[in-house]
Enzyme design. Structure first.
Site, PDB file in Angstrom:
ATOM      1  CE  LYS A 216      -1.334  -4.766   3.442  1.00 37.41           C
ATOM      2  NZ  LYS A 216      -1.542  -6.048   2.781  1.00 37.41           N
TER       3      LYS A 216
ATOM      4  CB  SER B  95      -0.858  -0.016   1.267  1.00 39.92           C
ATOM      5  OG  SER B  95      -1.438   1.236   1.488  1.00 39.92           O
TER       6      SER B  95
ATOM      7  CE1 TYR C 231      -3.721  -2.937   5.522  1.00 37.96           C
ATOM      8  CE2 TYR C 231      -3.497  -0.575   5.196  1.00 37.96           C
ATOM      9  CZ  TYR C 231      -3.646  -1.845   4.680  1.00 37.96           C
ATOM     10  OH  TYR C 231      -3.708  -2.021   3.318  1.00 37.96           O
TER      11      TYR C 231
HETATM   12  P1  NAD Z   1     -10.661  -7.715   1.520  1.00 36.52           P
HETATM   13  O1  NAD Z   1     -10.809  -7.708   3.009  1.00 36.52           O
HETATM   14  O2  NAD Z   1     -11.883  -7.534   0.704  1.00 36.52           O
HETATM   15  O3  NAD Z   1      -9.939  -9.060   1.068  1.00 36.52           O
HETATM   16  C1  NAD Z   1      -8.984  -9.717   1.856  1.00 36.52           C
HETATM   17  C2  NAD Z   1      -9.382 -11.191   1.895  1.00 36.52           C
HETATM   18  O4  NAD Z   1      -8.409 -11.909   2.664  1.00 36.52           O
HETATM   19  C3  NAD Z   1     -10.743 -11.426   2.532  1.00 36.52           C
HETATM   20  O5  NAD Z   1     -11.510 -12.249   1.691  1.00 36.52           O
HETATM   21  C4  NAD Z   1     -10.422 -12.130   3.851  1.00 36.52           C
HETATM   22  O6  NAD Z   1     -11.444 -13.024   4.232  1.00 36.52           O
HETATM   23  C5  NAD Z   1      -9.115 -12.811   3.523  1.00 36.52           C
HETATM   24  N1  NAD Z   1      -8.221 -13.054   4.661  1.00 36.52           N
HETATM   25  C6  NAD Z   1      -7.805 -12.174   5.602  1.00 36.52           C
HETATM   26  N2  NAD Z   1      -6.959 -12.758   6.439  1.00 36.52           N
HETATM   27  C7  NAD Z   1      -6.834 -14.057   6.037  1.00 36.52           C
HETATM   28  C8  NAD Z   1      -6.110 -15.166   6.511  1.00 36.52           C
HETATM   29  N3  NAD Z   1      -5.329 -15.092   7.607  1.00 36.52           N
HETATM   30  N4  NAD Z   1      -6.199 -16.343   5.851  1.00 36.52           N
HETATM   31  C9  NAD Z   1      -6.988 -16.456   4.751  1.00 36.52           C
HETATM   32  N5  NAD Z   1      -7.704 -15.424   4.251  1.00 36.52           N
HETATM   33  C10 NAD Z   1      -7.620 -14.246   4.897  1.00 36.52           C
HETATM   34  O7  NAD Z   1      -9.569  -6.618   1.163  1.00 36.52           O
HETATM   35  P2  NAD Z   1      -9.145  -6.050  -0.259  1.00 36.52           P
HETATM   36  O8  NAD Z   1      -9.585  -4.641  -0.333  1.00 36.52           O
HETATM   37  O9  NAD Z   1      -9.504  -6.992  -1.310  1.00 36.52           O
HETATM   38  O10 NAD Z   1      -7.573  -6.015  -0.081  1.00 36.52           O
HETATM   39  C11 NAD Z   1      -6.734  -7.060  -0.521  1.00 36.52           C
HETATM   40  C12 NAD Z   1      -5.314  -6.774  -0.095  1.00 36.52           C
HETATM   41  O11 NAD Z   1      -4.908  -5.521  -0.642  1.00 36.52           O
HETATM   42  C13 NAD Z   1      -5.137  -6.659   1.427  1.00 36.52           C
HETATM   43  O12 NAD Z   1      -3.906  -7.254   1.773  1.00 36.52           O
HETATM   44  C14 NAD Z   1      -5.090  -5.170   1.652  1.00 36.52           C
HETATM   45  O13 NAD Z   1      -4.353  -4.825   2.797  1.00 36.52           O
HETATM   46  C15 NAD Z   1      -4.394  -4.683   0.386  1.00 36.52           C
HETATM   47  N6  NAD Z   1      -4.705  -3.284   0.080  1.00 36.52           N
HETATM   48  C16 NAD Z   1      -6.010  -2.919  -0.076  1.00 36.52           C
HETATM   49  C17 NAD Z   1      -6.298  -1.597  -0.341  1.00 36.52           C
HETATM   50  C18 NAD Z   1      -7.728  -1.136  -0.500  1.00 36.52           C
HETATM   51  O14 NAD Z   1      -7.970   0.068  -0.521  1.00 36.52           O
HETATM   52  N7  NAD Z   1      -8.702  -2.018  -0.653  1.00 36.52           N
HETATM   53  C19 NAD Z   1      -5.270  -0.643  -0.451  1.00 36.52           C
HETATM   54  C20 NAD Z   1      -3.956  -1.070  -0.303  1.00 36.52           C
HETATM   55  C21 NAD Z   1      -3.682  -2.408  -0.053  1.00 36.52           C
HETATM   56  C1  UD1 Z   2      -7.011   4.815   3.796  1.00 33.63           C
HETATM   57  C2  UD1 Z   2      -5.959   4.448   4.801  1.00 33.63           C
HETATM   58  C3  UD1 Z   2      -4.839   3.697   4.079  1.00 33.63           C
HETATM   59  C4  UD1 Z   2      -5.408   2.463   3.389  1.00 33.63           C
HETATM   60  C5  UD1 Z   2      -6.526   2.890   2.443  1.00 33.63           C
HETATM   61  C6  UD1 Z   2      -7.212   1.696   1.843  1.00 33.63           C
HETATM   62  C7  UD1 Z   2      -6.049   6.115   6.576  1.00 33.63           C
HETATM   63  C8  UD1 Z   2      -5.354   7.258   7.229  1.00 33.63           C
HETATM   64  N1  UD1 Z   2      -5.472   5.637   5.460  1.00 33.63           N
HETATM   65  O1  UD1 Z   2      -6.433   5.638   2.808  1.00 33.63           O
HETATM   66  O2  UD1 Z   2      -3.873   3.287   5.018  1.00 33.63           O
HETATM   67  O3  UD1 Z   2      -4.402   1.791   2.652  1.00 33.63           O
HETATM   68  O4  UD1 Z   2      -7.511   3.654   3.160  1.00 33.63           O
HETATM   69  O5  UD1 Z   2      -7.830   0.927   2.821  1.00 33.63           O
HETATM   70  O6  UD1 Z   2      -7.079   5.636   7.049  1.00 33.63           O
HETATM   71  N2  UD1 Z   2     -12.698  10.822   3.667  1.00 33.63           N
HETATM   72  C9  UD1 Z   2     -13.742  11.622   4.082  1.00 33.63           C
HETATM   73  N3  UD1 Z   2     -14.818  11.037   4.695  1.00 33.63           N
HETATM   74  C10 UD1 Z   2     -14.904   9.690   4.896  1.00 33.63           C
HETATM   75  C11 UD1 Z   2     -13.838   8.870   4.452  1.00 33.63           C
HETATM   76  C12 UD1 Z   2     -12.747   9.473   3.860  1.00 33.63           C
HETATM   77  O7  UD1 Z   2     -13.696  12.838   3.925  1.00 33.63           O
HETATM   78  O8  UD1 Z   2     -15.905   9.221   5.457  1.00 33.63           O
HETATM   79  C13 UD1 Z   2     -11.548  11.451   2.989  1.00 33.63           C
HETATM   80  C14 UD1 Z   2     -10.218  11.210   3.663  1.00 33.63           C
HETATM   81  O9  UD1 Z   2      -9.967  12.224   4.617  1.00 33.63           O
HETATM   82  C15 UD1 Z   2      -9.264  11.246   2.460  1.00 33.63           C
HETATM   83  C16 UD1 Z   2     -10.089  10.691   1.295  1.00 33.63           C
HETATM   84  O10 UD1 Z   2     -11.451  10.854   1.708  1.00 33.63           O
HETATM   85  O11 UD1 Z   2      -8.923  12.572   2.156  1.00 33.63           O
HETATM   86  C17 UD1 Z   2      -9.840   9.232   1.024  1.00 33.63           C
HETATM   87  O12 UD1 Z   2      -9.995   8.485   2.239  1.00 33.63           O
HETATM   88  P1  UD1 Z   2      -9.981   6.882   2.258  1.00 33.63           P
HETATM   89  O13 UD1 Z   2     -10.896   6.362   1.241  1.00 33.63           O
HETATM   90  O14 UD1 Z   2     -10.203   6.459   3.692  1.00 33.63           O
HETATM   91  O15 UD1 Z   2      -8.504   6.513   1.782  1.00 33.63           O
HETATM   92  P2  UD1 Z   2      -7.081   6.974   2.381  1.00 33.63           P
HETATM   93  O16 UD1 Z   2      -7.231   7.832   3.573  1.00 33.63           O
HETATM   94  O17 UD1 Z   2      -6.267   7.497   1.267  1.00 33.63           O
END
Ligand code: NAD
Ligand code: UD1
Length: 346
Positions: free
Chosen positions: A156, A127, A152
């Site tokens: 990572k 991330s 979190y």
């Molecule tokens: P998600 O929660 O929808 O998917 C993660 C999946 O992993 C889920 O289905 C959950 O059941 C499974 N899981 C969690 N722990 C597990 C374990 N110990 N064993 C087996 N399965 C397990 O999340 P996502 O949004 O699809 O994210 C996927 C990956 O990308 C995550 O590692 C997350 O940290 C990373 N990531 C997501 C975002 C985002 O904004 N969605 C941003 C940056 C990084």
């Molecule tokens: C957040 C996490 C980041 C994570 C990512 C995906 C924090 C500080 N960062 O990123 O670690 O990898 O989500 O899970 O939590 N916002 C609002 N109102 C809301 C929600 C968000 O105004 O209810 C604003 C936030 O202040 C930000 C933007 O929307 O400016 C995006 O927020 P968000 O979707 O939570 O993503 P990040 O903060 O970039």
């Protein structure tokens, strides 16, 4: 025809399910391991429907060594896409042990078993949060991975370190079959598959902006709180680099194609290279949904930066990848999923 078999950890989740669609459509065989702690197996049934192909699903935890060994014994796995992890920032501050246990120990168990079975290719979901709060808004991969503001994000960064050490150990020992590792640092994935069949299905009240706004649009939530209206940005609200989840998973396919040619551990930003403010996101939703999004500006959220976006140049140069979908398409696809599935997979 491609018949390589890919193990997708966390494949039932938001990003993993989209990756499974893309892999099946590109003729990979897919094995999913997911403990369903944050997902439902319905997502995988819908993946199969979209792709018109089946996959193998094992409901198990990646910390379960025996379950992993059984998978590697039964399947000739070419590479692992490692999405499994917990991802809620606020929850990680309340439950740090659970987050480190799941994300860090989970990856250690996974890589240990992979090494035992000689499967040493992995693509890891990292991330942009690993960059912490640098003095710049445009993030390049050579910025130090330092100062993540919550467990979190730190989990990572720790996993990135562990994976870099695995690659380095093989360099030092001149291993005949060295680790090949790609760290993909996501910016803000949003959107859903164009079919409207799969998408993001957060538990409870969403923490992230786009799921929150779409639940306001569909009438599940009343009003969005905009965290901060006095940032030094175009309109005072936070600016982020939003990327369509299908573009994001295509980046994983490009990373997969880059494997098999060498060794080591390489990090890439996956972002569009352009930021949008919270008010611009609200305006896009109003445009696409033809609904008014109620919002109020409240205090800043702790740990938020004013603005960030990716420099995605390295992924273009080395993986041949860039985003293709624009904001309106991201919002339209989010909206199709949300309006057709107001209660998610339930
Ligand atoms: P998600 O929660 O929808 O998917 C993660 C999946 O992993 C889920 O289905 C959950 O059941 C499974 N899981 C969690 N722990 C597990 C374990 N110990 N064993 C087996 N399965 C397990 O999340 P996502 O949004 O699809 O994210 C996927 C990956 O990308 C995550 O590692 C997350 O940290 C990373 N990531 C997501 C975002 C985002 O904004 N969605 C941003 C940056 C990084
Ligand atoms: C957040 C996490 C980041 C994570 C990512 C995906 C924090 C500080 N960062 O990123 O670690 O990898 O989500 O899970 O939590 N916002 C609002 N109102 C809301 C929600 C968000 O105004 O209810 C604003 C936030 O202040 C930000 C933007 O929307 O400016 C995006 O927020 P968000 O979707 O939570 O993503 P990040 O903060 O970039």
């Amino acid at each position: 025809m491609n018949r390589q078999k890919i193990l997708v950890t966390g494949g039932a989740g938001y990003i993993g399910s989209h990756a499974c669609v893309e892999l099946l459509q590109e003729n990979y065989d897919v094995v999913v391991i997911d403990n369903l702690s944050n997902s439902k197996s319905d997502s995988l049934a819908r993946v199969e429907k979209i792709a018109g192909k089946s996959l193998t699903f094992v409901q198990a935890d990646i910390r379960d060594k025996q379950a992993l060994s059984n998978i590697f014994t039964a399947h000739d796995i070419y590479a692992v896409m490692h999405f499994a992890g917990l991802k809620a920032v606020g929850e990680s501050c309340e439950q740090p042990i659970r987050y480190y246990q799941n994300n860090v120990c989970g990856t250690l168990t996974l890589t240990e078993v992979m090494e035992q079975f000689g499967v040493k290719k992995i693509i890891f979901s990292s991330s942009a949060t690993v960059y912490g709060e640098p003095d710049t808004v445009k993030y390049t991969e050579d910025l130090p991975v330092f100062g993540a503001t919550n467990p979190y994000g730190k989990s990572k960064a720790m996993v990135e370190d562990i994976l870099k050490d695995l690659a380095q150990a093989d360099v030092l020992s001149n291993a005949s079959k060295p680790w090949e590792i790609v760290l993909l640092r996501y910016f803000n994935p949003i959107g859903a598959h164009i079919s409207g069949l799969i998408g993001e299905d957060p538990n409870g009240i969403p923490n992230n902006l786009v799921p929150y706004v779409s639940q306001v649009a569909v009438g599940k939530l009343e009003q969005l709180s905009v965290f901060g209206g006095d940032y030094p940005t175009i309109d005072g609200t936070g600016v982020r680099d939003y990327i369509h989840v299908v573009d994001l998973v295509k980046g994983h396919l490009c990373a997969l194609n880059s494997l098999g040619k060498g060794s080591g551990c390489k990090a890439y930003n996956l972002g569009a290279g352009k930021g949008y403010s919270v008010l611009e996101i609200i305006a896009a939703f109003e445009r696409i949904t033809e609904k008014t999004i109620q919002y109020k500006i409240v205090a800043r959220r702790t740990g938020d930066v004013a603005e960030n976006y990716a420099d995605p140049g390295l992924a273009l140069r080395e993986l041949g990848w860039k985003t293709e979908k624009q904001l309106d398409e991201m919002v339209a696809d989010t909206w199709r999923w949300q309006s057709q599935n107001p209660s998610g997979y339930e």
